[in-house]
Design a protein around this motif. Structure first.
Motif, PDB file in Angstrom:
ATOM      1  N   ALA A 127       0.841  -1.199   0.000  1.00 29.56           N
ATOM      2  CA  ALA A 127       0.000   0.000   0.000  1.00 29.56           C
ATOM      3  C   ALA A 127       0.872   1.243   0.000  1.00 29.56           C
ATOM      4  O   ALA A 127       0.463   2.307   0.468  1.00 29.56           O
ATOM      5  CB  ALA A 127      -0.935  -0.012   1.205  1.00 29.56           C
ATOM      6  N   SER A 128       2.078   1.105  -0.545  1.00 25.56           N
ATOM      7  CA  SER A 128       3.053   2.195  -0.500  1.00 25.56           C
ATOM      8  C   SER A 128       2.669   3.387  -1.360  1.00 25.56           C
ATOM      9  O   SER A 128       3.222   4.484  -1.191  1.00 25.56           O
ATOM     10  CB  SER A 128       4.438   1.683  -0.930  1.00 25.56           C
ATOM     11  N   MET A 129       1.719   3.184  -2.271  1.00 20.94           N
ATOM     12  CA  MET A 129       1.283   4.291  -3.125  1.00 20.94           C
ATOM     13  C   MET A 129       0.302   5.207  -2.395  1.00 20.94           C
ATOM     14  O   MET A 129      -0.032   6.283  -2.882  1.00 20.94           O
ATOM     15  CB  MET A 129       0.662   3.756  -4.419  1.00 20.94           C
ATOM     16  N   HIS A 130      -0.137   4.793  -1.225  1.00 22.99           N
ATOM     17  CA  HIS A 130      -1.088   5.580  -0.436  1.00 22.99           C
ATOM     18  C   HIS A 130      -0.363   6.432   0.603  1.00 22.99           C
ATOM     19  O   HIS A 130       0.795   6.167   0.936  1.00 22.99           O
ATOM     20  CB  HIS A 130      -2.075   4.646   0.267  1.00 22.99           C
ATOM     21  N   PRO A 131      -1.022   7.441   1.157  1.00 21.63           N
ATOM     22  CA  PRO A 131      -0.438   8.210   2.257  1.00 21.63           C
ATOM     23  C   PRO A 131      -0.101   7.299   3.436  1.00 21.63           C
ATOM     24  O   PRO A 131      -0.664   6.203   3.583  1.00 21.63           O
ATOM     25  CB  PRO A 131      -1.547   9.203   2.625  1.00 21.63           C
ATOM     26  N   PHE A 132       0.793   7.746   4.295  1.00 22.14           N
ATOM     27  CA  PHE A 132       1.308   6.943   5.404  1.00 22.14           C
ATOM     28  C   PHE A 132       0.186   6.311   6.217  1.00 22.14           C
ATOM     29  O   PHE A 132       0.190   5.100   6.475  1.00 22.14           O
ATOM     30  CB  PHE A 132       2.199   7.803   6.303  1.00 22.14           C
ATOM     31  N   ASP A 133      -0.786   7.095   6.655  1.00 20.03           N
ATOM     32  CA  ASP A 133      -1.852   6.582   7.519  1.00 20.03           C
ATOM     33  C   ASP A 133      -2.673   5.501   6.832  1.00 20.03           C
ATOM     34  O   ASP A 133      -3.085   4.516   7.465  1.00 20.03           O
ATOM     35  CB  ASP A 133      -2.768   7.723   7.964  1.00 20.03           C
TER      36      ASP A 133
END
Length: 289
Positions: free
Chosen positions: A105-111
């Motif tokens: 899920a690295s393409m998403h924001p940290f949270d």
């Protein structure tokens, strides 16, 4: 012996400063090539499949054959789904018998990365299935995932610490300058970044984009805390090149037993070469059957 979780393998590798090779396979023939090479090298190994390969061959078929390979070639073998972004595919792999999964899920924001990773951790860890996640963005092409160079981002050490604290993930792939595919020039690996991350987290780190990284740089990554190295393109290319060479030399030699045997041997050669480089050969005791 049965398939094993990669958690224990990778923890031992990090503790003793060697690496475990994780090899992406795209056919059942390649799966057995990796297992045979591991057996001949007396090495633990991680067999990996992409989401695309799972969709093509089926998780049940892949897991069944990986289990059979672990019986035929009794060295520690873990089965891992790599760079998976689909929760349903991860569940399919877990049900089929995979012993390691990567939620990417690295393409998403940290949270949001934390939230999606935690979903998988809550299901997989109680079943003793290793969970790998990614921070930052590794460039290049991996199956259906394309990250342009301009979009690649290196992992932030402080975020790595917080990510592991919040998710409890057991294996982390931080982006540190490598890329998927074959490099057009020397990779610009950020060794100080690896060192800083490794000094502050205890979980094994994963080196993505391991195809064709110079040997001395691989060894340095391992010495700094990387415990797993992914190899995909180099293995796939060697296998395919052997098929191409077969038909260039004898265009009418149509017996599949002949050309697949050559391709399988070339794949084994790559796997053995990487195991020597990672110093995993001879690391696990096993009994012959």
């Amino acid at each position: 012996m049965a398939l094993v979780s990669s958690t224990g393998l990778l923890n031992d590798a990090r503790k003793n400063q060697y690496g475990i090779g994780a090899f992406n396979v795209h056919s059942l023939d390649m799966l057995y090539a990796v297992a045979e090479a591991a057996y001949e090298m007396r090495s633990p190994v991680i067999i990996q499949t992409t989401t695309g390969t799972v969709k093509q061959l089926g998780a049940d078929v892949i897991a069944h054959n990986a289990k059979k390979a672990s019986e035929l070639y009794p060295v520690p073998i873990a089965l891992h789904v790599d760079h998976c972004q689909e929760y349903s595919i991860i569940l399919e792999c877990i049900r089929a018998g995979y012993t390691s999964v990567m939620i990417d899920a690295s393409m998403h924001p940290f949270d949001e990365n934390v939230e999606k990773t935690l979903e998988v951790v809550k299901i997989a860890v109680p079943l003793e299935i290793n969970v790998e996640a990614e921070l930052g963005k590794v460039g290049g092409v991996e199956d259906e995932i394309v990250v342009e160079d301009k979009d690649a981002e290196k992992a932030i050490p402080e975020e790595c610490v917080e990510f592991i604290r919040q998710t409890g993930v057991q294996t982390l792939a931080p982006a540190i300058g490598t890329a998927h595919g074959i490099y057009s020039g020397p990779p610009e690996i950020d060794f100080p970044r690896i060192e800083k991350i490794a000094q502050n987290v205890e979980v094994p780190l994963v080196l993505h984009g391991g195809s064709a990284i110079p040997a001395e740089e691989v060894k340095k990554c391992i010495s700094l805390g990387m415990a797993k190295m992914n190899v995909s393109t180099e293995l796939k290319n060697a296998y395919s090149a052997a098929l191409q060479k077969h038909f260039e030399e004898d265009p009418k030699a149509f017996d599949p037993r002949s050309y697949f045997l050559k391709a399988k041997q070339e794949a084994k050669n790559i796997v053995k070469e990487k195991m020597e480089l990672l110093e995993s050969s001879g690391k696990q005791q096993f009994q012959r059957v």
